[in-house]
Scaffold this active site. Structure first.
Site, PDB file in Angstrom:
ATOM      1  N   CYS A 235      38.069   3.394 -46.386  1.00  0.00           N
ATOM      2  CA  CYS A 235      38.514   2.011 -46.338  1.00  0.00           C
ATOM      3  C   CYS A 235      38.391   1.280 -45.304  1.00  0.00           C
ATOM      4  CB  CYS A 235      40.127   2.006 -46.824  1.00  0.00           C
ATOM      5  SG  CYS A 235      40.482   2.807 -48.166  1.00  0.00           S
TER       6      CYS A 235
ATOM      7  N   HIS B 283      44.458  -3.550 -44.072  1.00  0.00           N
ATOM      8  CA  HIS B 283      43.971  -2.180 -43.454  1.00  0.00           C
ATOM      9  C   HIS B 283      43.080  -2.131 -42.597  1.00  0.00           C
ATOM     10  CE1 HIS B 283      43.436   2.353 -45.304  1.00  0.00           C
ATOM     11  NE2 HIS B 283      43.921   2.375 -44.196  1.00  0.00           N
TER      12      HIS B 283
ATOM     13  N   ASN C  18      34.276   1.760 -51.180  1.00  0.00           N
ATOM     14  CA  ASN C  18      33.563   3.209 -51.111  1.00  0.00           C
ATOM     15  C   ASN C  18      33.519   3.604 -52.540  1.00  0.00           C
ATOM     16  OD1 ASN C  18      36.436   3.632 -49.371  1.00  0.00           O
ATOM     17  ND2 ASN C  18      36.400   4.546 -51.375  1.00  0.00           N
TER      18      ASN C  18
END
Length: 426
Positions: free
Chosen positions: A78, A134, A304
């Site tokens: 991430c 994130h 991803n």
């Protein structure tokens, strides 16, 4: 062999200069970027005829736009992917050499670094983000431990510090505490309790949870906020185009489809995919309803490949391959770790139903936006980004401006892609 490899790394770091040719695209299109979390190429039925579920709204988007069949995230996980997406720069050039940040981690993007939202905002765009950041948050600390934070104080290092005018979302993955809503630069409500570790497929870590926070609400709330922003821009009279970034926390664990979607497919993960697809459908309908679709570049991609933690029961036993026939999955330097769905729709510019087999990456969005606006990027910004505007316009691929694409695994190991060859250094 060392000299060619060194040359590849040098070539990958060169800044791409960009210039817009008059009349090549509409002036200042809106840009809507939707980033799903841990979703493989094979999870979109348009890209996988053998899929055991259907994604009609994503299929519609693909049919009305262009599918890039050789598209890649910068990493198998991430945080580095999000850093690269926001900066047009490989994350390993900065402080993060492997792994990911956590919910309490400090801000990762360097102060003063130009980001995609910051660049577009300087070009007159209204910028908004909804979802999973994130990339670290600079919470006010009250003690030596990571979780010792003051929930009543404003924080730095988040989306507002890096080019977004508004933000509503969460600090990291939905399985990482603290479980609180973040709005702009504040926490909406301090924790009112804690949650314990949960087993798969819900799978989250123990930690404090906000009094107004429910895990199951995250997907619908993020969709609602995005739709409200699009409606607002549709009614706006200020003439500003917009950049909206919806960073979904799904289908990453915890796998939490809402009641309406439970049982839609043969697995909980498939139900979550069905919910994502339906939410994309709502968003596309909102663009249509407010007359925004015609001049909006919509990009759907994922950070991803699919995560085995969400593969319950085993999809391959049911005939479904989330990696779309490629080796590996999330975290890997193998293709399944970083080869991702990448769909772009830009009515009147991108040919409908088109496919491109050119090698592209998330990092290329930055230079693409610069070229379509006719803006030259500073030498110290988006240094790994190469424009894909000609491809979006359905034109023949221009001479390559980047010799190779660099991939990165969760352990910090490298792979290099050049034309039809890939060297895995792990």
């Amino acid at each position: 062999m060392l000299t060619p490899l060194r040359g590849l790394f040098v070539a990958a770091s060169l800044l791409v200069g960009v210039t817009l040719h008059a009349g090549s695209s509409p002036a200042r299109p809106n840009v809507l970027l939707i980033l799903a979390d841990d979703m493989g190429v094979g999870d979109v039925s348009y890209l996988n005829p053998k899929s055991i579920w259907k994604t009609p709204h994503l299929d519609r988007l693909a049919g009305e736009g262009m599918v890039f069949t050789d598209a890649h995230s910068a990493s198998g996980v991430c945080t580095p992917t999000r850093y690269t997406l926001m900066t047009g720069r490989y994350s390993w050039r900065g402080s993060l050499k492997q792994g990911v940040t956590l919910g309490y981690s400090p801000g990762l993007i360097e102060k003063g670094r130009l980001t995609l939202p910051g660049f577009l905002r300087a070009q007159g765009y209204a910028t908004a983000m909804f979802g999973k950041w994130h990339l670290g948050i600079n919470f006010v600390r009250t003690g030596p431990n990571a979780e010792d934070i003051d929930y009543t104080r404003s924080f730095g290092g988040g989306p507002l510090a890096h080019g977004f005018e508004r933000f509503f979302g969460i600090s990291a993955s939905l399985d990482m505490p603290p479980y609180v809503w973040l709005e702009n630069d504040r926490i909406t409500a301090p924790p009112g309790g804690t949650v314990e570790d949960s087993p798969a497929p819900k799978l989250w870590r123990a930690g404090p949870i906000g009094a107004d926070f429910k895990m199951e609400d995250v997907q619908p709330r993020l969709t609602e906020k995005t739709i409200a922003f699009l409606a607002e821009r549709g009614a706006a009279k200020d003439g500003r185009p917009f950049f909206a970034y919806l960073a979904l926390a799904s289908p990453h664990t915890p796998v939490l489809p809402t009641r309406e979607f439970v049982g839609r497919t043969r697995t909980p993960y498939g139900d979550f995919i069905a919910q994502i697809d339906a939410d994309v459908g709502q968003i596309l309908a909102t663009l249509d309803r407010h007359g925004l679709a015609r001049n909006t570049l919509v990009v759907f991609t994922t950070d991803n490949g699919y995560a085995p933690a969400g593969d319950i029961p085993r999809h391959r036993d049911l005939g479904h391959d989330s990696s779309g026939g490629f080796r590996g999955c999330k975290s890997d330097a193998f293709e399944g770790g970083h080869r991702v769905p990448f769909i772009a729709r830009w009515p009147g510019v991108t040919p409908a139903g088109a496919r491109s087999a050119e090698v592209v990456g998330h990092l290329d969005l930055f230079a693409t936006c610069a070229e379509l606006l006719g803006a030259k990027l500073p030498a110290d910004a988006a240094e790994d980004s190469a424009s894909m505007l000609a491809l979006l316009q359905g034109k023949p691929a221009p001479p390559p401006k980047r010799e190779a694409l660099v991939h990165h695994s969760v352990e910090g190991e490298f792979a290099i892609r050049q034309n039809h060859w890939k060297l895995i250094l792990c």
